[in-house]
Design a protein around this motif. Structure first.
Motif, PDB file in Angstrom:
ATOM      1  N   SER A 109       0.836  -1.201   0.000  1.00  0.00           N
ATOM      2  CA  SER A 109       0.000   0.000   0.000  1.00  0.00           C
ATOM      3  C   SER A 109       0.864   1.240   0.000  1.00  0.00           C
ATOM      4  O   SER A 109       2.039   1.205   0.337  1.00  0.00           O
ATOM      5  N   GLY A 110       0.219   2.346  -0.405  1.00  0.00           N
ATOM      6  CA  GLY A 110       0.889   3.642  -0.382  1.00  0.00           C
ATOM      7  C   GLY A 110      -0.072   4.697   0.120  1.00  0.00           C
ATOM      8  O   GLY A 110      -1.264   4.689  -0.234  1.00  0.00           O
ATOM      9  N   GLY A 111       0.402   5.618   0.978  1.00  0.00           N
ATOM     10  CA  GLY A 111      -0.443   6.702   1.477  1.00  0.00           C
ATOM     11  C   GLY A 111      -1.699   6.183   2.151  1.00  0.00           C
ATOM     12  O   GLY A 111      -1.680   5.239   2.940  1.00  0.00           O
ATOM     13  N   SER A 112      -2.840   6.794   1.787  1.00  0.00           N
ATOM     14  CA  SER A 112      -4.110   6.403   2.395  1.00  0.00           C
ATOM     15  C   SER A 112      -4.589   5.041   1.944  1.00  0.00           C
ATOM     16  O   SER A 112      -5.575   4.526   2.483  1.00  0.00           O
ATOM     17  N   GLY A 113      -3.923   4.447   0.960  1.00  0.00           N
ATOM     18  CA  GLY A 113      -4.268   3.096   0.521  1.00  0.00           C
ATOM     19  C   GLY A 113      -3.995   2.047   1.571  1.00  0.00           C
ATOM     20  O   GLY A 113      -4.303   0.867   1.378  1.00  0.00           O
ATOM     21  N   ILE A 114      -3.446   2.443   2.694  1.00  0.00           N
ATOM     22  CA  ILE A 114      -3.157   1.488   3.767  1.00  0.00           C
ATOM     23  C   ILE A 114      -4.439   0.983   4.430  1.00  0.00           C
ATOM     24  O   ILE A 114      -4.444  -0.116   5.000  1.00  0.00           O
ATOM     25  N   THR A 115      -5.532   1.742   4.364  1.00  0.00           N
ATOM     26  CA  THR A 115      -6.708   1.391   5.159  1.00  0.00           C
ATOM     27  C   THR A 115      -7.312   0.023   4.811  1.00  0.00           C
ATOM     28  O   THR A 115      -7.574  -0.767   5.717  1.00  0.00           O
ATOM     29  N   PRO A 116      -7.559  -0.311   3.540  1.00  0.00           N
ATOM     30  CA  PRO A 116      -8.159  -1.634   3.285  1.00  0.00           C
ATOM     31  C   PRO A 116      -7.225  -2.792   3.611  1.00  0.00           C
ATOM     32  O   PRO A 116      -7.681  -3.841   4.078  1.00  0.00           O
ATOM     33  N   VAL A 117      -5.914  -2.623   3.360  1.00  0.00           N
ATOM     34  CA  VAL A 117      -5.003  -3.735   3.677  1.00  0.00           C
ATOM     35  C   VAL A 117      -4.777  -3.832   5.188  1.00  0.00           C
ATOM     36  O   VAL A 117      -4.503  -4.916   5.711  1.00  0.00           O
ATOM     37  N   MET A 118      -4.897  -2.695   5.896  1.00  0.00           N
ATOM     38  CA  MET A 118      -4.830  -2.760   7.366  1.00  0.00           C
ATOM     39  C   MET A 118      -6.031  -3.529   7.904  1.00  0.00           C
ATOM     40  O   MET A 118      -5.906  -4.278   8.880  1.00  0.00           O
TER      41      MET A 118
END
Length: 370
Positions: free
Chosen positions: A161-170
């Motif tokens: 993930s990068g930046g705010s893209g962390i939320t679904p993988v978190m």
């Protein structure tokens, strides 16, 4: 309680409540009572980062109509802002998968939105308070893990993930750990995230704790402004040898997602979620013709941008949601012409078809009922 819910959803009660609907009456008594709609009450506000673009996590208690979510899915959030205007936008759910009626979290970064219709992220990140009411959709999206996360298997997993893209993988990682995944599952997980700096790194303490545990989760945080190496196939191969044969989920800025997709060279093991719709379509040629919005009588030379961007440039304010082709809020009737989907590159020339104007760019002359 089930009997009460069945009664409230019955045709007889719907007829009695017509034309306003039973939910309009229930919300007058308690905003968290609903027979059909989904709403949520903010019960906790937790700042993640500060600065120009602060990030905040909101814990939400939904109505009993919430059907739960799978890790990786998103939800459309609507808020009644000052001026009697309701703004809507899609956000990934950041908590572990939820059951019906169960609390969940949203982690929101405040963006520099200049158009008042797209300022919802800043409102939620900086002004949301416990007690605020959110209008919600059911969770949606196919960027998910379908297999049981706790099932022991020799197959490793890779989350990028990068930046705010962390939320679904978190959400995926939290689900794995909550549901009993540990080192005994013999299913190693590599968690690779790119952020500009440690100050902009969210979930830092939690990820540090995950990295310390004996759970076969290998956490790598790359801070590019501190000299961290940007994504490259060679760098990924050093972390995960044979990554093209590894079940992988990637979410983040378009440049990162495109680079990862190129490295996988069409491997079916890669699942992709763009954080934003691509700005231009692959293979798009020079813009030609006129773009017309028939109901308003406005039109201009086709700029090659999406129909939504061209409409807004003319001063129109069509209803929008996610602005990335997911929520269908912006769907409008194209009466003539050809449009290209800027995500897939597919073109369609059918007359009188409904298109998502946030991800549709006209090819030549095009008319839309706006």
């Amino acid at each position: 309680m089930r009997l009460v819910s069945a009664v409230l959803r019955s045709r007889a009660v719907a007829a009695l409540a017509s034309p306003h609907g039973v939910d309009r009456y229930l919300e007058q008594v308690n905003p968290l009572w609903a027979a059909h709609e989904v709403r949520g009450r903010v019960v906790e506000v937790r700042p993640e980062t500060t600065g120009v673009h602060p990030v905040t996590t909101l814990t939400v208690q939904p109505t009993s109509t919430w059907r739960g979510h799978r890790a990786g899915q998103h939800v459309q959030v609507g808020v009644d802002l000052p001026g009697a205007r309701r703004a809507t936008r899609c956000f990934s759910l950041s908590s572990a998968a939820s059951a019906p009626g169960e609390r969940f979290t949203l982690t929101v970064r405040a963006h520099d939105d200049t158009d008042e219709r797209t300022s919802l992220s800043r409102h939620l990140a900086t002004r949301a308070r416990p007690g605020d009411l959110l209008h919600l959709s059911q969770a949606g999206g196919d960027f998910t893990m379908h297999a049981s996360p706790a099932t022991p298997t020799p197959h490793p997993l890779l989350l990028v993930s990068g930046g705010s893209g962390i939320t679904p993988v978190m959400s995926m990682l939290r689900t794995l750990l909550r549901d009993g995944y540990d080192g005994r599952a013999n299913r190693p997980v590599t968690f690779l995230h790119y952020a500009r700096s440690p100050q902009e790194q969210i979930y830092a303490e939690e990820l540090a704790a995950v990295a310390r545990f004996d759970n076969h989760v290998d956490v790598h945080l790359v801070h590019t402004a501190r000299g961290g190496t940007r994504f490259s196939p060679a760098a990924l191969a050093r972390l995960v040898p044979g990554f093209r044969d590894t079940d992988t989920w990637v979410c983040g800025p378009t440049a990162l997602v495109d680079a990862v997709a190129a490295a996988y060279d069409g491997s079916a093991r890669l699942r992709v979620e763009h954080f934003k719709a691509p700005a231009t379509a692959a293979g798009a040629g020079p813009a030609q013709g006129e773009t017309s919005f028939t109901r308003s009588g406005l039109g201009a030379t086709n700029t090659g941008e999406t129909l939504l961007a061209q409409a807004e440039a003319l001063g129109l304010r069509p209803e929008t949601g996610c602005r990335m082709g997911i929520c269908f809020t912006c769907t409008s009737r194209k009466t003539s012409g050809t449009v290209r989907d800027v995500v897939t590159g597919e073109e369609s020339s059918r007359p009188d078809e409904d298109v998502r104007i946030c991800v549709s760019a006209p090819v030549g002359d095009c008319s839309v009922d706006l």
